[in-house]
Design an enzyme around this catalytic site. Structure first.
Site, PDB file in Angstrom:
ATOM      1  CE1 TYR A  33       1.087  -0.267   4.412  1.00  0.00           C
ATOM      2  CE2 TYR A  33       0.001   1.864   4.395  1.00  0.00           C
ATOM      3  CZ  TYR A  33       0.832   0.944   5.019  1.00  0.00           C
ATOM      4  OH  TYR A  33       1.401   1.264   6.227  1.00  0.00           O
ATOM      5  CE  LYS A 148       3.125   3.375   3.267  1.00  0.00           C
ATOM      6  NZ  LYS A 148       3.246   3.388   4.707  1.00  0.00           N
ATOM      7  CD  GLU A 180      10.126   2.065  10.352  1.00  0.00           C
ATOM      8  OE1 GLU A 180       9.861   3.023   9.605  1.00  0.00           O
ATOM      9  OE2 GLU A 180      10.009   0.876   9.983  1.00  0.00           O
ATOM     10  CG  LEU A 204       8.171   2.704   4.679  1.00  0.00           C
ATOM     11  CD1 LEU A 204       7.797   1.431   3.932  1.00  0.00           C
ATOM     12  CD2 LEU A 204       6.935   3.521   4.969  1.00  0.00           C
TER      13      LEU A 204
HETATM   14  N1  PDD Z   1       2.773   5.012   7.434  1.00  0.00           N
HETATM   15  N2  PDD Z   1       7.535   3.929   8.860  1.00  0.00           N
HETATM   16  C1  PDD Z   1       6.415   3.196   8.900  1.00  0.00           C
HETATM   17  C2  PDD Z   1       6.461   1.842   9.514  1.00  0.00           C
HETATM   18  C3  PDD Z   1       5.222   3.715   8.367  1.00  0.00           C
HETATM   19  O1  PDD Z   1       4.097   2.978   8.392  1.00  0.00           O
HETATM   20  C4  PDD Z   1       5.212   5.034   7.817  1.00  0.00           C
HETATM   21  C5  PDD Z   1       3.979   5.656   7.239  1.00  0.00           C
HETATM   22  C6  PDD Z   1       6.415   5.757   7.801  1.00  0.00           C
HETATM   23  C7  PDD Z   1       6.507   7.143   7.205  1.00  0.00           C
HETATM   24  O2  PDD Z   1       6.462   7.099   5.796  1.00  0.00           O
HETATM   25  P1  PDD Z   1       5.885   8.319   4.939  1.00  0.00           P
HETATM   26  O3  PDD Z   1       6.643   9.527   5.343  1.00  0.00           O
HETATM   27  O4  PDD Z   1       6.156   7.943   3.526  1.00  0.00           O
HETATM   28  O5  PDD Z   1       4.422   8.428   5.279  1.00  0.00           O
HETATM   29  C8  PDD Z   1       7.558   5.171   8.325  1.00  0.00           C
HETATM   30  C9  PDD Z   1       1.558   5.451   6.829  1.00  0.00           C
HETATM   31  C10 PDD Z   1       1.281   6.904   6.970  1.00  0.00           C
HETATM   32  C11 PDD Z   1       0.420   4.552   7.288  1.00  0.00           C
HETATM   33  O6  PDD Z   1       0.685   3.383   7.484  1.00  0.00           O
HETATM   34  O7  PDD Z   1      -0.707   5.020   7.437  1.00  0.00           O
END
Ligand code: PDD
Length: 288
Positions: A33, A148, A180, A204
């Protein structure tokens, strides 16, 4: 108004979207996703999101159901079909619907493509951001955290544990290092230096993370990609959590310890202003 969603080539009200219980996303969490913010009707860093999606699809061996131009067209139409100026687009691709439940990939399966959009609050009053409390927890996830994947049970349990412990986010610790958040990337300020862990299979590659790094480089903010020990985390002058939906969130408490005197720190204030300027440029079509 019922939001408009997209499912396998069709735009329809979200409440009318249906998939088969035999979809491998439902049975196995077999899919990937993206979450893409929209500012002033414009998709934030779309190329970066589509590239990360491609990497995730390649990693789990699903062929991309759309060509880049088709993604642009579909996502633009989805954003236009929903009212809000600022939105969060969620999209997922699963391996598709198989005749029987079998762990192995089915032959000749067509990926399921679903996307929806939810409104996001438009204005951010920086002075009203109070900061959040975070909790350190052991990273119990797998070895492909750069993918992801929709298989988010560890992240769900970790986020909930953080909330149960009185925090808003978990900061995950693996082999003595801060990796993270449960759904965010982590930055610290240590002796005036901004630090985030390097990309790799344990985290991620966040799109928000990349923009923060770019803004640091463009504005001569001392920065390094390096491992963060648990001790460095606890002794940090500032801790930030970044994600598409929460932008740059300042941590003011970590477990029982007060961070940056219990209020958002000066470097965070500088960065969030740069970030808001960048968002404004996106709204005007002057940045992506
Ligand atoms: N999640 N690390 C993890 C495990 C994440 O699930 C996310 C974002 C990030 C940050 O990535 P980005 O800056 O590209 O949003 C880091 C999204 C927002 C979610 O699962 O809803």
């Amino acid at each position: 108004m019922v939001p408009t969603a997209y499912l396998n080539g069709e735009f329809l009200p979200l409440s009318e979207t249906r998939i088969s219980v035999m979809d491998r996303g439902f049975l196995f969490g077999d899919g990937v996703y993206e979450v893409i913010p929209v500012y002033g009707g414009r998709l934030f860093r779309l190329e970066h999101h589509l590239k990360r999606l491609q990497n995730s699809l390649d990693a789990i061996r699903i062929s991309n159901p759309l060509a880049p131009a088709e993604w642009h067209l579909m996502l633009t139409k989805l954003v236009e079909s929903n009212d809000a100026e600022d939105q969060a687009v969620y999209l997922q691709v699963t391996r598709g619907v198989a005749e029987k439940r079998d762990h192995a990939f089915p032959a000749d399966v067509t990926p399921t493509l679903f996307a929806m959009s939810t409104p996001m609050a438009e204005s951010v009053d920086i002075d009203a951001i109070p900061g959040v409390s975070a909790v350190t927890l052991e990273d119990i996830r797998w070895n492909l955290c750069n993918v992801k994947a929709i298989t988010l049970l560890p992240n769900v349990l970790l986020r909930q544990q953080a909330i149960d412990d009185g925090g808003t986010e978990a900061i995950l610790i693996k082999n003595g290092l801060a990796i993270e958040g449960a759904a965010s990337n982590v930055f610290i300020v240590s002796n005036g230096l901004l630090i985030t862990p390097p990309n790799g299979p344990s985290l991620l590659p966040g799109i928000t993370r990349d923009l923060v790094i770019e803004l640091a480089a463009n504005h001569a903010i001392p920065f390094r990609e390096a491992d963060i020990t648990e001790q460095q985390l606890f002794n940090a002058e500032e801790i930030w959590l970044t994600s598409s939906t929460r932008e740059i969130s300042p941590v003011i408490q970590l477990n029982d310890r007060v961070i940056s005197a219990g209020k958002p720190g000066p470097l965070w204030r500088r960065m969030i202003n740069l970030y808001q300027d960048h968002k404004m440029a996106i709204r005007k079509g002057e940045a992506s």
